[in-house]
Design an enzyme around this catalytic site. Structure first.
Site, short mmCIF file in Angstrom:
data_model
loop_
_atom_site.label_atom_id
_atom_site.label_comp_id
_atom_site.label_asym_id
_atom_site.label_seq_id
_atom_site.Cartn_x
_atom_site.Cartn_y
_atom_site.Cartn_z
N ARG A 225 -6.66 -2.84 -0.84
CA ARG A 225 -5.65 -2.70 -1.89
C ARG A 225 -4.57 -1.76 -1.38
NH1 ARG A 225 -7.30 -6.68 -3.98
NH2 ARG A 225 -8.32 -6.89 -5.99
N HIS A 273 -0.16 -10.66 0.17
CA HIS A 273 -1.49 -10.69 -0.47
C HIS A 273 -2.10 -12.11 -0.39
CE1 HIS A 273 -4.09 -8.56 -3.75
NE2 HIS A 273 -4.80 -9.46 -3.10
C1 OXD Z 1 -9.45 -10.28 -4.76
C2 OXD Z 1 -8.11 -10.43 -4.17
O1 OXD Z 1 -9.83 -9.17 -5.15
O2 OXD Z 1 -7.69 -11.57 -3.93
O3 OXD Z 1 -10.17 -11.28 -4.85
O4 OXD Z 1 -7.43 -9.44 -3.94
#
Ligand code: OXD
Length: 310
Positions: A225, A273
């Protein structure tokens, strides 16, 4: 029985709701309405749910996450201990993460970025052959995702270690665990790959103090993250030369703002992402099975342990 669907996964929720409805025909799916009232839902299927979800839907008993990371759910106000949260287990994500990490590592270790630049100059020149020992990889997090990443890279004969909160054994991977072994793990690592869940303990783990302990010429690959990373520390250490490159898939603010320095920094590669998408068919199958089992009172896998945060 009604089930709430509240996901920011897609602009077209029907591509999720229609197959889920087919798999769970006895449920009435109700899509989250920003301006609507509570539907007194007991169940919800979510991804990055709206801020007010738990304050509006006070009867929720279970929430099924369409992703692996549940940090967004845990941050929503009004969440009580009565709500069971289930996360997606591997829905095609682990292999994608392994691919992403391999791509990011090979660009540096096999000089592919340099060869791309040489092509611009029509320069036919072989760079030094790979010395695998010069590329010790360290994977943060050895769950389903991190374990797959670590074992994939170990399969290419890189020296691979993994660090996790509690001790783990993984074939072909040197394992380190807990705070007391963190420094030793970092000191042997040049390529640091983050697959950790975001919790209060892992927030800002990718900071100067961590980076300083890595081998020089370090590479950072972040698939966890954005909040794991202290952005200013990374930028400073790239400019100081201790970090050679960073491949970043996740950001504290997504989409990454147009004026963010990461976009133009020569040492940073930005991806939106996408390192590990929850593949729709598998996700739908897995989620429908969890919902069915929950309603039937059977054990449901993927229950989030609140005290751990994942
Ligand atoms: C997840 C993401 O947590 O795609 O699945 O970030």
């Amino acid at each position: 029985m009604q089930i709430l669907f509240a996901s920011s996964h897609t602009h077209d929720p029907d591509v999720w709701i229609n197959p889920l409805r087919k798999a769970l025909p006895y449920l009435e799916f109700v899509q989250w309405d920003e301006n609507g009232d509570s539907i007194n839902a007991e169940l919800a299927i979510v991804w990055n749910p709206p801020t007010q979800i738990f304050e509006r839907e006070k009867n929720l008993r279970a929430v099924f996450n369409l992703g692996a990371g549940v940090d967004a759910i845990l941050q929503r106000p009004g969440l009580t201990d009565n709500v069971a949260i289930y996360r997606l287990e591997d829905a095609g994500m682990a292999v994608q993460m392994a691919e992403y990490a391999t791509w990011a590592l090979l660009r540096a270790s096999r000089n592919f970025d340099a060869y791309q630049q040489q092509q611009q100059q029509k320069n036919w020149e072989r760079l030094p052959d790979i010395q695998r020992d010069a590329w010790p990889v360290g994977v943060l997090g050895l769950g389903v995702m991190g374990g797959r990443v670590a074992q994939t890279l170990a399969g290419f004969d890189y020296p691979v270690a993994g660090w996790s909160r509690s001790a783990k054994q993984l074939d072909g991977v040197e394992t380190w665990a807990g705070d007391e072994q963190f420094a030793g793990f970092l000191a042997r690592t040049r390529v640091l790959i983050n697959t950790l869940p975001l919790t209060s303990e892992t927030h800002s783990i990718l900071c100067r103090k961590t980076f300083e302990q890595l081998l020089p010429g370090a590479c950072i690959i972040n698939m966890g993250r954005g909040e794991h990373l202290v952005e200013q520390d990374l930028l400073a250490m790239l400019d100081e030369g201790h970090i050679q490159q960073a491949t970043l898939d996740v950001f504290a603010q997504e989409p990454l703002p147009a004026d963010h320095p990461f976009w133009a920094h020569p040492g940073v590669t930005v991806t939106p992402h996408m390192s590990a998408a929850s593949l729709r068919d598998v996700t739908i199958r897995q989620t429908a099975e969890k919902v069915r089992a929950f309603i039937a009172g059977e054990p449901v896998s993927g229950l989030v342990e609140r005290n751990r945060g994942y």
